[in-house]
Scaffold this motif. Structure first.
Motif, mmCIF file in Angstrom:
data_model
loop_
_atom_site.group_PDB
_atom_site.id
_atom_site.type_symbol
_atom_site.label_atom_id
_atom_site.label_comp_id
_atom_site.label_asym_id
_atom_site.label_seq_id
_atom_site.Cartn_x
_atom_site.Cartn_y
_atom_site.Cartn_z
ATOM 1 N N GLU A 234 0.827 -1.211 0.000
ATOM 2 C CA GLU A 234 0.000 0.000 0.000
ATOM 3 C C GLU A 234 0.861 1.259 0.000
ATOM 4 N N LEU A 235 1.904 1.270 0.823
ATOM 5 C CA LEU A 235 2.767 2.441 0.867
ATOM 6 C C LEU A 235 3.588 2.593 -0.419
ATOM 7 N N LYS A 236 4.034 1.508 -0.985
ATOM 8 C CA LYS A 236 4.783 1.587 -2.249
ATOM 9 C C LYS A 236 3.926 2.209 -3.338
ATOM 10 N N ARG A 237 2.623 1.982 -3.273
ATOM 11 C CA ARG A 237 1.710 2.517 -4.285
ATOM 12 C C ARG A 237 1.276 3.943 -3.965
ATOM 13 N N ALA B 209 2.319 6.067 -0.956
ATOM 14 C CA ALA B 209 3.244 6.977 -0.267
ATOM 15 C C ALA B 209 4.636 6.358 -0.262
ATOM 16 N N PRO B 210 5.260 6.261 -1.445
ATOM 17 C CA PRO B 210 6.495 5.473 -1.585
ATOM 18 C C PRO B 210 7.710 6.025 -0.853
ATOM 19 N N LEU B 211 7.644 7.258 -0.355
ATOM 20 C CA LEU B 211 8.795 7.782 0.382
ATOM 21 C C LEU B 211 9.040 6.964 1.655
ATOM 22 N N PHE B 212 7.992 6.410 2.250
ATOM 23 C CA PHE B 212 8.155 5.627 3.477
ATOM 24 C C PHE B 212 8.945 4.340 3.235
ATOM 25 N N PRO B 213 8.541 3.464 2.308
ATOM 26 C CA PRO B 213 9.360 2.262 2.076
ATOM 27 C C PRO B 213 10.733 2.589 1.525
ATOM 28 N N LEU B 214 10.853 3.685 0.768
ATOM 29 C CA LEU B 214 12.153 4.074 0.231
ATOM 30 C C LEU B 214 13.124 4.405 1.360
ATOM 31 N N ALA B 215 12.677 5.203 2.317
ATOM 32 C CA ALA B 215 13.542 5.562 3.443
ATOM 33 C C ALA B 215 13.800 4.365 4.354
ATOM 34 N N PRO C 191 2.419 13.253 -3.081
ATOM 35 C CA PRO C 191 3.200 13.766 -4.214
ATOM 36 C C PRO C 191 3.638 12.662 -5.163
ATOM 37 N N GLY C 192 3.672 12.974 -6.447
ATOM 38 C CA GLY C 192 3.980 11.969 -7.449
ATOM 39 C C GLY C 192 5.439 11.600 -7.565
ATOM 40 N N ARG C 193 6.320 12.494 -7.156
ATOM 41 C CA ARG C 193 7.758 12.251 -7.238
ATOM 42 C C ARG C 193 8.365 12.352 -5.847
#
Length: 288
Positions: free
Chosen positions: A85-88, A90-96, A176-178
């Motif tokens: 769900e976060l990758k889709r 709010a991807p900043l969370f799994p990225l960090a 945000p998209g990016r």
């Protein structure tokens, strides 16, 4: 190091934890333990009572709502890293989450513990600021929400009162998209010597707004408001603004200094991390 005597209680609910805190001013909340326990080992913190909330189901998990995603404060870094769900949304969370410490810490440490601890070099404060999150805290008078930019009060200090518990983190949608996150890790601790989180909203013909947050550089993570205001324009124009955005982000910032990095070096690392994060976020993608 020989541990000192401390009482331990495992709360059965948030309300029970709040009741214990109200009756015991020296009690401390324990979630994953990866921030509080090392401080106790070094005698930097000496609570007489630990109240464990790490296994409360009501504080775990990720829930998608119509206009937000809410994250339980006892959700582990590893759960955030793996969340579809976060990758889709709010991807900043799994990225960090992928660059936090090591697998052992990621499987035990919690986002809520890291946010309330508010280490000036922690990763989650910058992510929460860049995503414009709200922190929900519960106390004896009920619950309240605190915007991320009002949550971090200074060096290892937050707006959470001693008798309150952080319960959930709310992230507004659409996100945000990016997004991008760049970090220079301390070789020993894994904390950020300097790190930058970037979130940019994609409009039809370019970028309409953005947010920038920095951690590791100052005595608390901070939102670079003036720099974020420059994140608008066409796809073609924004790369030429990168240097101006970077300079705006660190204007009048007083850097931390330690044996690993003096102030000038830490500021320069911050500039480099932000520039790399901006390049990551601005990189053309299929469909643009």
């Amino acid at each position: 190091m020989i541990p000192y005597e401390v009482e331990y209680l495992r709360a059965s609910s948030v309300q029970q934890a709040l009741s214990i805190l109200a009756q015991n001013p020296e009690a401390k909340i324990l979630a994953g333990g990866h921030t509080l326990l090392p401080m106790m080992k070094l005698r930097l913190a000496r609570p007489g009572l630990l109240v464990d909330i790490g296994r409360l189901p009501e504080l775990r998990g990720i829930v998608v709502h119509e206009d937000s995603v809410s994250i339980g404060s006892a959700t582990t870094h590893a759960e955030l890293e793996a969340s579809a769900e976060l990758k889709r949304l709010a991807p900043l969370f799994p990225l960090a989450a992928t660059v936090i410490a090591d697998p052992t810490v990621r499987n035990r440490g919690t986002i809520g513990g890291a946010l309330v601890h508010a280490d000036p070099s922690a990763d989650w404060p910058a992510v929460a600021l860049a995503m414009d999150a709200e922190m929900e805290v519960a106390g004896g008078q009920g619950s309240r929400r605190i915007p991320a930019h009002e949550f971090f009060a200074g060096f290892m200090s937050t707006a959470v009162e001693p008798d309150e518990v952080l319960t959930r983190i709310h992230v507004p949608l659409p996100a945000p998209g990016r997004v991008a996150y760049r970090k220079f890790r301390h070789p020993s601790s894994g904390y950020a010597v300097a790190a930058a989180a970037v979130a940019i909203n994609v409009a039809k013909d370019g970028y309409s707004w953005g947010r920038i947050a920095i951690t590791g550089v100052a005595d608390a993570a901070f939102r670079a408001w003036e720099a974020g205001a420059l994140l608008e324009g066409s796809f073609a124009d924004l790369p030429d603004k990168v240097d101006a955005i970077v300079e705006a982000a660190f204007t009048n910032v007083t850097p931390l200094e330690d044996n690993f990095a003096d102030g000038a070096y830490r500021l320069q690392l911050g500039r480099v991390m932000l520039k790399r994060a901006l390049v990551d976020a601005l990189e053309p993608r299929r469909g643009d």
